[in-house]
Scaffold this motif. Structure first.
Motif, PDB file in Angstrom:
ATOM      1  N   PRO A   1      20.143  18.476   1.754  1.00  0.00           N
ATOM      2  CA  PRO A   1      19.191  17.363   1.732  1.00  0.00           C
ATOM      3  C   PRO A   1      19.486  16.266   2.745  1.00  0.00           C
ATOM      4  CG  PRO A   1      20.616  17.320  -0.201  1.00  0.00           C
ATOM      5  CD  PRO A   1      20.864  18.622   0.473  1.00  0.00           C
ATOM      6  N   ASP A   2      20.694  16.264   3.334  1.00  0.00           N
ATOM      7  CA  ASP A   2      21.006  15.256   4.342  1.00  0.00           C
ATOM      8  C   ASP A   2      20.706  15.733   5.759  1.00  0.00           C
ATOM      9  OD1 ASP A   2      22.991  17.169   4.171  1.00  0.00           O
ATOM     10  OD2 ASP A   2      24.635  15.787   4.610  1.00  0.00           O
TER      11      ASP A   2
ATOM     12  N   LEU B   1      16.224  22.544   3.499  1.00  0.00           N
ATOM     13  CA  LEU B   1      16.366  21.129   3.172  1.00  0.00           C
ATOM     14  C   LEU B   1      16.824  20.928   1.734  1.00  0.00           C
ATOM     15  CD1 LEU B   1      13.247  19.738   5.040  1.00  0.00           C
ATOM     16  CD2 LEU B   1      15.637  19.188   5.526  1.00  0.00           C
ATOM     17  N   ALA B   2      16.401  21.807   0.852  1.00  0.00           N
ATOM     18  CA  ALA B   2      16.855  21.716  -0.535  1.00  0.00           C
ATOM     19  C   ALA B   2      18.359  21.978  -0.625  1.00  0.00           C
ATOM     20  CB  ALA B   2      16.088  22.707  -1.406  1.00  0.00           C
TER      21      ALA B   2
ATOM     22  N   MET C   1      21.601   8.904   1.129  1.00  0.00           N
ATOM     23  CA  MET C   1      20.437   9.746   1.425  1.00  0.00           C
ATOM     24  C   MET C   1      19.224   8.858   1.676  1.00  0.00           C
ATOM     25  SD  MET C   1      18.649  12.642  -0.977  1.00  0.00           S
ATOM     26  CE  MET C   1      20.205  13.479  -1.178  1.00  0.00           C
TER      27      MET C   1
ATOM     28  N   HIS D   1      14.699  12.070   2.968  1.00  0.00           N
ATOM     29  CA  HIS D   1      15.494  13.242   2.611  1.00  0.00           C
ATOM     30  C   HIS D   1      15.520  13.479   1.108  1.00  0.00           C
ATOM     31  CE1 HIS D   1      17.837  12.667   6.623  1.00  0.00           C
ATOM     32  NE2 HIS D   1      16.599  13.057   6.785  1.00  0.00           N
TER      33      HIS D   1
ATOM     34  N   LEU E   1      11.846  16.322  -2.469  1.00  0.00           N
ATOM     35  CA  LEU E   1      12.165  17.719  -2.731  1.00  0.00           C
ATOM     36  C   LEU E   1      11.158  18.667  -2.084  1.00  0.00           C
ATOM     37  CD1 LEU E   1      13.270  17.516  -6.479  1.00  0.00           C
ATOM     38  CD2 LEU E   1      14.701  17.521  -4.416  1.00  0.00           C
TER      39      LEU E   1
END
Length: 511
Positions: free
Chosen positions: A111-112, A107-108, A1, A5, A8
């Motif tokens: 996350p990638d 995105l949470a 990651m 990214h 949070l």
């Protein structure tokens, strides 16, 4: 990651190039950002004059050099952005107040992700009201024909830097080219299934390239993408402004087998009596440009002798007769035909079809040169010209034809005008590579009548293949338009026992 990214609560930089925006347009955009339920954003307003007066420190003004192009201004904004993600917004367009919240939530969950796109509100055709464009999940073939992921496109800063920003040579189509290049290198692409973007005044936003000049630059951006990807094809202007056709080149000759199950039935079409299978084979042979072609006729034992003689008479070298003994089982008949065939490519074709597009077989099989394309299917029309097949739709445990009976002007946000990925394809007309059909074990003979093509489609997708519906490949399919599909509950239970429950169709969520 990556570090970006891992954040949070990523900061999103919105780039707005003033250009020739109408008076008050920029204010409308800034008001929609000020109303966001999240504060994790900044906006960079790039213009040649004084920027907007704002007390909000998240609003920054940048001044372009005199005579700078819009593309140079976009890149200026990109260089000045401090967010870990960037997005381009046209002045006057607006974002729903939960746009940043929705992006952060996506995105949470992923996350990638380094490329995200949302649904949007658009105006279609001459309609004066806006309609929500519920977009498909990631559909690279459709993106070549229609820049559906242009708004709202949110790209990680690292990805934007890696691809080098916006390119001047594509002018109005620079955002379209940017999206094509970004999605080619993105690690993960995520669809945000909420219409968080609205175009000013309900205007069209499916493309920036609907005027003749922009449309041509858009075509050039698609051609550049094809060339980068090593796909031997020509990009052409599509049937609707801002859409594009991808005409793949035939390439080296390949051995093609066309498998047609039949019992030699007759019926009335276009006011004349015909033997269906004879006219299906005749239409293929009359139009075919394939040097190595065989037509494998899998016929029931009660098929009339004169029909079989006439079939062989159409082309003694190409037509092969394979008898089938036993109760009706469409899956088994297709498998028997496949085992009797020799082609590197196998086309399964119903006997009540007739070719419309002269080079239909060539165009149907051309995408199969790409390793990740598992199966292709055609646009099928009823006798009256209305749509019979534009791909399957699997939604809420229902299995249907998408856009069934639609007319040509029923555009479905362009879905009927461009090639696209689909959840499934009807076995009335599909093409596969021989090794792919063998890999998934052919048709499941435990579904002798219905859903065998659904099962085949799901098997192909389960091992990572794309299924392409080819909008420019057309056949007539003389299946009765008024006949309601008949299937037993047992067939449905067999299918659902083999596959998990179906929720939202990824490619045709709304019809």
């Amino acid at each position: 990651m990556t570090e970006a990214h891992a954040d949070l609560r990523p900061l999103i930089s919105f780039i707005v190039v003033e250009g020739d925006a109408a008076p008050g347009a920029l204010d409308a955009t800034l008001e929609s950002l000020a109303a966001q339920l999240s504060s994790d954003w900044e906006v960079l307003v790039v213009g040649a004059a004084e920027g907007p007066a704002s007390d909000d420190p998240r609003v920054r003004s940048l001044w372009s050099e005199p005579g700078a192009t819009a593309i140079a201004s976009m890149n200026l904004g990109l260089r000045a952005a401090t967010g870990s993600f960037v997005a381009l917004v046209r002045p006057g367009d607006s974002l729903r107040d939960d746009a940043v919240v929705r992006i952060a939530a996506a995105l949470a969950s992923c996350p990638d992700a380094d490329f995200l796109y949302s649904d949007e509100h658009v105006r279609v055709g001459d309609d004066t009201t806006t309609t929500e464009f519920t977009k498909p999940e990631w559909s690279p073939e459709r993106l070549l024909g229609q820049p559906y992921a242009l708004r709202l496109a949110v790209v990680s800063r690292s990805l934007a830097d890696r691809i080098g920003g916006f390119e001047e040579r594509f002018e109005q189509a620079a955002p379209q080219d940017f999206v094509l290049r970004a999605t080619e290198q993105a690690g993960r692409i995520v669809h945000v299934p909420h219409a968080v973007y609205r175009v000013a005044g309900g205007g069209r936003s499916l493309s920036d390239t609907t005027d003749p000049v922009g449309w041509e630059f858009g075509r050039q951006s698609v051609q550049a993408a094809l060339d980068r990807r090593g796909i031997a094809a020509s990009a052409v202007l599509g049937p609707l402004p801002g859409t594009f056709g991808v005409h793949r080149h035939p390439g080296d000759p390949r051995h093609v087998s066309i498998v047609i199950p039949t019992r030699g039935t007759s019926g009335t079409v276009f006011g004349s009596e015909r033997v269906f299978v004879l006219e299906a084979v005749r239409s293929v042979l009359a139009a075919q440009t394939i040097h190595h072609l065989e037509v494998v006729i899998v016929h029931d034992l009660d098929t009339p002798g004169p029909v079989l003689d006439a079939l062989v008479g159409l082309s003694p070298d190409a037509v092969r007769l394979v008898p089938f003994d036993g109760p009706f089982n469409f899956s088994r008949k297709c498998n028997v035909g496949f085992l009797a065939s020799h082609g590197e490519i196998v086309v399964f074709l119903n006997d009540d079809t007739e070719l419309i597009t002269p080079d239909a077989i060539d165009r149907l099989i051309a995408p199969l040169r790409e390793p990740d394309v598992g199966m292709t299917g055609a646009k099928l029309r009823y006798e009256d010209g209305s749509l019979q097949h534009a791909g399957h739709r699997y939604n809420d445990n229902e299995f249907t034809h998408a856009f069934l009976t639609a007319a040509d002007d029923d555009r479905g946000f362009g879905a009927l005008q461009v090639n696209r990925e689909v959840s499934g394809l009807t076995a009335a007309c599909v093409a596969l590579r021989r090794d792919v059909f063998e890999e998934v074990g052919g048709f499941f003979e435990g579904l002798p009548i219905n859903f065998n093509d659904v099962d085949l489609s799901l098997k192909l997708r389960s091992v990572g293949y794309r299924l392409l519906w080819m909008s420019g490949v057309e056949f007539s399919h003389f299946e009765s338009k008024s006949r309601a599909p008949e299937f037993s509950r047992n067939e449905v239970e067999i299918l659902l026992a083999r596959w998990v429950a179906f929720g939202r169709d990824p490619y045709t969520p709304v019809v």
